[in-house]
Scaffold this active site. Structure first.
Site, PDB file in Angstrom:
ATOM      1  CD  GLU A 189      -6.535   3.701   3.460  1.00  0.00           C
ATOM      2  OE1 GLU A 189      -6.157   4.248   4.678  1.00  0.00           O
ATOM      3  OE2 GLU A 189      -5.922   2.737   3.102  1.00  0.00           O
ATOM      4  CG  ASP A 238      -4.138   0.147  -1.907  1.00  0.00           C
ATOM      5  OD1 ASP A 238      -5.145  -0.685  -1.997  1.00  0.00           O
ATOM      6  OD2 ASP A 238      -3.598   0.235  -0.821  1.00  0.00           O
ATOM      7  CG  HIS A 239      -2.890  -3.605  -3.306  1.00  0.00           C
ATOM      8  ND1 HIS A 239      -3.400  -4.407  -2.181  1.00  0.00           N
ATOM      9  CD2 HIS A 239      -2.443  -2.677  -2.310  1.00  0.00           C
ATOM     10  CE1 HIS A 239      -3.524  -4.024  -1.118  1.00  0.00           C
ATOM     11  NE2 HIS A 239      -2.700  -2.923  -0.976  1.00  0.00           N
ATOM     12  CB  SER A 289      -0.826   0.005   1.180  1.00  0.00           C
ATOM     13  OG  SER A 289      -1.980  -0.923   1.276  1.00  0.00           O
ATOM     14  CG  HIS A 307      -1.319  -6.770  -1.125  1.00  0.00           C
ATOM     15  ND1 HIS A 307      -0.288  -5.695  -0.928  1.00  0.00           N
ATOM     16  CD2 HIS A 307      -1.980  -6.921   0.093  1.00  0.00           C
ATOM     17  CE1 HIS A 307      -0.823  -4.735   0.266  1.00  0.00           C
ATOM     18  NE2 HIS A 307      -1.594  -5.957   0.928  1.00  0.00           N
ATOM     19  CG  HIS A 312      -3.793  -8.901   4.608  1.00  0.00           C
ATOM     20  ND1 HIS A 312      -2.551  -9.459   3.728  1.00  0.00           N
ATOM     21  CD2 HIS A 312      -3.785  -7.590   4.105  1.00  0.00           C
ATOM     22  CE1 HIS A 312      -2.124  -8.467   2.943  1.00  0.00           C
ATOM     23  NE2 HIS A 312      -2.706  -7.281   3.321  1.00  0.00           N
ATOM     24  CG  ASP A 353      -4.850  -4.572   2.988  1.00  0.00           C
ATOM     25  OD1 ASP A 353      -4.791  -5.230   1.999  1.00  0.00           O
ATOM     26  OD2 ASP A 353      -4.121  -4.362   3.643  1.00  0.00           O
TER      27      ASP A 353
HETATM   28 MG    MG Z   1      -4.344   1.465   3.645  1.00  0.00          MG
HETATM   29 ZN    ZN Z   2      -2.408  -5.310   2.746  1.00  0.00          ZN
END
Ligand code: MG
Ligand code: ZN
Length: 365
Positions: free
Chosen positions: A251, A298-299, A83, A325, A260, A256
């Site tokens: 954000e 971002d991914h 990130s 990711h 994970h 994310d």
């Molecule tokens: Mg972040």
């Molecule tokens: Zn991450």
């Protein structure tokens, strides 16, 4: 005779003025963007979005996006970005190494779009559901060789003229190895310092440092509730007072973390929470008419796959293929003036220049 000519010319003059004012009215309907709202769902690929879309009954405000594109997220040295590198690429327009915050591969400071906005007299803001010093928001305001330099990142906030920030991460401001109390320094610099979301919402005008958690904020289902939506409302209300416009990055950090953890419910609740902020942004933009809204990630995280679903039952079946990711391209959704610049397939380094182009600011190089 002279009088008649005079009155004829004055009629012509009035006609000309009317014509000119009607032209101005036309121009106003196609105003350039004054404000930019950039929303990043950390780790939110198309699959995460569509899982949330399905659970929401086949409906999400993102349907209002008039233009859609794809961005490539690879970092300077890795196929799989983190990130920090992707945040820096989007904020500063340069590919860098994983872990870099606002610096290039040689460690040189880069200038973020937020700093460019400041230079042009625009107001600026950052909102995050993680600590405000975490990689994504940090990439827009700090210049540090490592994303783990949280206290240095916090100190970098004071080197800027940012108008407001709302997020967790208080500990990096007031419980530091160097003994500095950055909350006191912020107050000396004219910021109101809010210590929870109620204090944030009670703030009426002027600069604001809003801390909603000592570390990261909890999950939305674990007591954070609608902090992101409320912060977005307040931030847009405060930033909207600058007639030169504003730039804000908002954000949804924890999509994310759900990825994970390979936790479908975590991913979906955080994605839906993020889209409540997106909805606020879209509502603001529709009323304002001079605001560009860009929504992306971002991914992707978790290699999530939507295997099955039911819009009516609001149910989805997903599977994760990774704990980390992935390298897949990420959708970019846009609406408002300048949205057409965000179609096509491009690198994540293109955002800064596209934002500048939207504002009519020439690219630096
Ligand atoms: Mg972040
Ligand atoms: Zn991450």
């Amino acid at each position: 005779m002279k009088n008649k000519l005079l009155s004829l010319s004055s009629i012509l003059l009035v006609f000309l003025i009317l014509l000119m004012s009607s032209c101005t009215a036309d121009a106003q309907e196609n105003k350039p963007a004054k404000n930019i709202i950039f929303l990043i769902g950390d780790g939110m690929g198309l699959q995460q979005m569509f899982a949330a879309y399905t659970v929401n009954g086949g409906d999400l405000c993102i349907d209002k996006a008039t233009h859609v594109g794809l961005q490539k997220t690879q970092s300077a040295d890795k196929y799989i970005t983190d990130s920090a590198a992707s945040g820096t690429a989007m904020a500063c327009g340069k590919k860098t190494y994983n872990g870099a915050i606002g610096v290039d591969t040689l460690g040189n400071d880069l200038e973020s779009i937020l700093k460019v906005a400041e230079q042009y007299g625009k107001s600026t803001g950052l909102v995050s559901t993680s600590g405000i010093t975490h990689a994504t928001p940090a990439s827009f305001i700090a210049n540090e060789k490592s994303r783990n330099n949280y206290e240095e990142i916090a100190a970098d906030f004071l080197k800027t003229d940012i108008d407001l920030f709302i997020g967790g991460g208080l500990e990096h401001f007031n419980n530091r190895k160097d003994g500095r109390d950055l909350t006191a320094e912020l107050q000396n610099n004219g910021y109101a310092v809010a210590m929870d979301i109620d204090e944030v919402m009670a703030h009426a005008s002027g600069k604001l440092a809003g801390f909603t958690a000592t570390g990261h904020n909890p999950r939305t289902t674990d007591g954070r509730n609608d902090m992101l939506k409320l912060s977005t409302q307040k931030a847009l209300e405060l930033l909207n007072t600058n007639e030169k416009g504003f730039f804000i990055m908002i954000e949804g950090s924890q999509i994310d973390w759900g990825g994970h953890a390979n936790n479908e419910e975590y991913v979906i609740t955080e994605t839906l929470d993020f889209f409540e902020a997106v909805e606020e942004a879209i509502r603001f933009a529709e009323e304002d008419g001079e605001t560009l809204v860009v929504v992306t990630a971002d991914h992707e995280t978790g290699g999530m796959v939507v295997k099955d679903g039911d819009f009516e039952k609001k149910k989805v079946k997903t599977k994760f293929t990774s704990r980390g990711h992935t390298g897949i391209m990420i959708p970019v959704y846009a609406l408002g003036p300048g949205a057409e610049l965000f179609t096509g397939i491009y690198e994540n380094t293109e955002f800064k220049n596209k934002f500048m182009a939207v504002w009519g600011i020439p690219a630096a190089e």
